[in-house]
Write an enzyme that holds these catalytic residues in place. Structure first.
Site, PDB file in Angstrom:
ATOM      1  N   CYS A 166       0.880  -1.181   0.000  1.00 32.75           N
ATOM      2  CA  CYS A 166       0.000   0.000   0.000  1.00 32.75           C
ATOM      3  C   CYS A 166       0.911   1.223   0.000  1.00 32.75           C
ATOM      4  CB  CYS A 166      -0.912  -0.007   1.218  1.00 32.75           C
ATOM      5  SG  CYS A 166      -1.921  -1.502   1.379  1.00 32.75           S
ATOM      6  N   ALA A 167       1.445   1.546  -1.161  1.00 35.61           N
ATOM      7  CA  ALA A 167       2.627   2.404  -1.247  1.00 35.61           C
ATOM      8  C   ALA A 167       2.353   3.899  -1.213  1.00 35.61           C
ATOM      9  CB  ALA A 167       3.409   2.062  -2.518  1.00 35.61           C
ATOM     10  N   ALA A 168       1.177   4.341  -1.651  1.00 33.27           N
ATOM     11  CA  ALA A 168       0.934   5.783  -1.752  1.00 33.27           C
ATOM     12  C   ALA A 168       1.046   6.445  -0.373  1.00 33.27           C
ATOM     13  CB  ALA A 168      -0.454   6.028  -2.352  1.00 33.27           C
ATOM     14  N   GLY A 178       4.152   7.303  -1.353  1.00 33.19           N
ATOM     15  CA  GLY A 178       5.453   6.909  -1.878  1.00 33.19           C
ATOM     16  C   GLY A 178       6.636   7.261  -0.999  1.00 33.19           C
ATOM     17  N   GLY A 179       6.391   7.832   0.167  1.00 32.44           N
ATOM     18  CA  GLY A 179       7.487   8.213   1.050  1.00 32.44           C
ATOM     19  C   GLY A 179       8.318   7.029   1.510  1.00 32.44           C
ATOM     20  N   ASP A 203       2.072  -1.360   4.985  1.00 31.09           N
ATOM     21  CA  ASP A 203       1.619  -0.203   5.752  1.00 31.09           C
ATOM     22  C   ASP A 203       0.117  -0.111   5.519  1.00 31.09           C
ATOM     23  OD1 ASP A 203       1.997   2.128   7.371  1.00 31.09           O
ATOM     24  OD2 ASP A 203       1.730   3.341   5.578  1.00 31.09           O
ATOM     25  N   CYS A 242      -0.874   3.680  11.261  1.00 31.11           N
ATOM     26  CA  CYS A 242      -0.817   4.993  11.917  1.00 31.11           C
ATOM     27  C   CYS A 242      -2.012   5.147  12.850  1.00 31.11           C
ATOM     28  CB  CYS A 242      -0.773   6.121  10.892  1.00 31.11           C
ATOM     29  SG  CYS A 242      -2.177   6.152   9.755  1.00 31.11           S
TER      30      CYS A 242
END
Length: 509
Positions: free
Chosen positions: A216-218, A220-221, A373, A424
């Site tokens: 779940c990359a967005a 992209g950090g 993530d 988070c």
């Protein structure tokens, strides 16, 4: 570090903040008024990280002309949360604006928070583009009363704000919390992230030449942080189900000059490709005329048998495959989907233009390390101006969704590999509860030690959920020491976050 220092000396980064300095500070110590704003991180393993610390809350003054209502702008909650973290007001975040606002005008910025509506829902009762009068008789007055977040200079007129799709609408000059804006500062060389997010990428411990999956990359950090840790050597597969977010990942990778990142549009719940996919296409193993070509990350799968049209049965349903002029076979389902797109437009998730590559998934045990993530209740975000939509039932659904994603991650990582799970949120059911599920379900998984270790231990014990017939199990004392939980109320002063690292042993067949 030196480039930032040069910018400070040239007063290009102050953004209205006095005494902006760069220095060193011991890890975990609180910064006090007048201390360094930008300082090196002294935690072992985070030598390439700089801390940027703001100040606040500050008293705000709304300066208007005597006898005249002040010109104002109302922004969405998510826009306001970004402004409180140092961002400017961008066009998509503006909901309403006073009449006759021109470029260069001083405007007050308020936020509209969701309000209860019928059917036990929540919504913002403001139609985008509405004209504000700045009076207590305004229909929207109560919705923004007491929710003033600062003052700024309009970067474009009211007409421009609601005509264009992108750009800065208001440049903030007075804020409740003062932070420097890094907009266009050292672009391609620095990237702003929360400390726990950086720690999660480091805990994954990617090595040059490995194949890494960021499920779940967005935005992209973490993806770019992993690429930097690998020295841009190897392959990072970044997934997101939103076209626009995949475009954002590719744009960020290009800005930072990283070539090892490949981003695909794919729902993380469909990450695993079946190993017998070719047979599912209905092609006989002993048919010498059949020519089946499959690309692991390709959008399409071509099945050609002579020059005939082939019916492919999958999951007891029949799909008709048709041949196009270019020799590519397209199912009627795809044709119908394309016709709907032509008729209805690209949709909200595909409005930024550009092409991204879809993926049909990946074969089991095809990655050295996986970062999940996971989407969560986000109860650890700071600032978070509204959480009214979260209920006990929604928190339970989040946990179920995360477990399904974790099941996919387990299938995709190779024996001897690593899975890092992070969220988070501060909700134990989505954190310690997931770890308990993973260890009880997959006996070949074990918790690994983490480096760098910045956060505190996890939560021990269990909890019986109200009005439920079961108990939610968490961690043992030993397991709690192997995870990292970041508490917003701790002296470290970070967002709420959770990190667990799993070592993968020999998988059972």
């Amino acid at each position: 570090m030196q480039k930032l220092l040069n910018l400070v000396n040239q007063n290009e980064l102050c953004g209205g903040m006095n005494g902006l300095e760069i220095g060193e500070q011991n890890g975990g110590e609180q910064a006090h008024e007048g201390s360094y704003l930008v300082h090196k991180c002294s935690y072992s393993g985070l030598e390439n990280v700089l801390f940027v610390r703001g100040s606040g809350p500050h008293v705000l003054h709304c300066d208007g002309q005597p006898g005249q209502p002040i010109k104002e702008i109302i922004v969405s909650r998510k826009c306001a949360e970004s402004v409180l973290r140092g961002a400017q007001v961008y066009v998509p975040g503006v909901l309403a604006c006073s009449s006759h606002v021109e470029k260069g005008d001083t405007v007050a910025v308020s936020v509209a928070i969701e309000q209860p509506v019928k059917d036990n829902g929540w919504a913002v009762g403001i139609t985008r583009g509405i004209v504000l009068q700045g009076l207590q008789s305004d229909a929207q007055y109560e919705e923004r009363k007491g929710l003033y977040i600062g003052q700024g200079i309009a970067a474009m007129s009211r007409t421009g704000i609601f005509r264009v799709l992108h750009g800065v609408a208001v440049e903030m000059t007075e804020r409740a919390y003062k932070l420097p804006s890094f907009n266009d500062v050292l672009e391609g060389e620095i990237f702003l992230q929360n400390l726990p997010s950086i720690v999660a990428a480091c805990v994954l411990d990617p090595q040059p030449g490995e194949r890494i999956l960021d499920m779940c990359a967005a935005p992209g950090g973490k993806t770019t942080a992993i690429a930097i840790l690998m020295g841009d050597e190897g392959e990072i597969v970044a997934l997101d189900r939103s076209h626009n977010k995949v475009m954002g990942i590719l744009k960020l990778a290009d800005e930072m000059g990283l070539s090892c990142i490949k981003a695909y549009k794919l729902d993380a719940l469909k990450s695993v490709r079946k190993t017998n996919e070719a047979r599912n296409l209905g092609v006989a193993d002993n048919c010498s005329e059949a020519n089946v070509t499959t690309e692991e990350n390709s959008v399409s799968c071509h099945t050609t048998i002579g020059a005939k049209v082939t019916n492919a049965g999958e999951d007891s349903s029949t799909t008709t495959v048709m041949q196009t002029d270019a020799g590519r076979y397209v199912s009627k389902a795809d044709l119908r989907k394309n016709l709907r797109r032509m008729r209805n437009g690209t949709g909200r998730s595909n409005c930024s233009g550009g092409r991204v590559e879809d993926s049909k998934g990946f074969f089991p045990s095809s990655f050295d390390r996986v970062l999940l993530d996971a989407p969560c209740s986000a109860l650890g975000l700071r600032p978070r101006l509204f959480v009214g939509e979260e209920t006990l039932e929604s928190l339970r659904k989040n946990a179920t969704y995360q477990r399904r994603m974790f099941d996919q991650a387990v299938k995709l990582v190779r024996p001897g590999g690593v899975i890092v799970y992070s969220t988070c949120t501060i909700n134990p059911g989505e954190n310690e509860g997931l770890v308990r599920y993973a260890l009880d379900t997959y006996k070949f998984l074990s918790l690994g030690s983490q480096h760098p270790k910045v956060g505190g231990p996890g939560i021990i014990g269990s909890r019986k959920l109200p009005n439920k017939a079961y108990t939610e199990e968490w961690l043992t004392a030993h397991e709690a020491q192997l995870v990292q939980r970041f508490d917003p109320s701790s002296s470290l002063d970070t967002m709420g976050f959770f990190i667990a690292k799993f070592n993968v042993g020999h998988k059972e067949d």
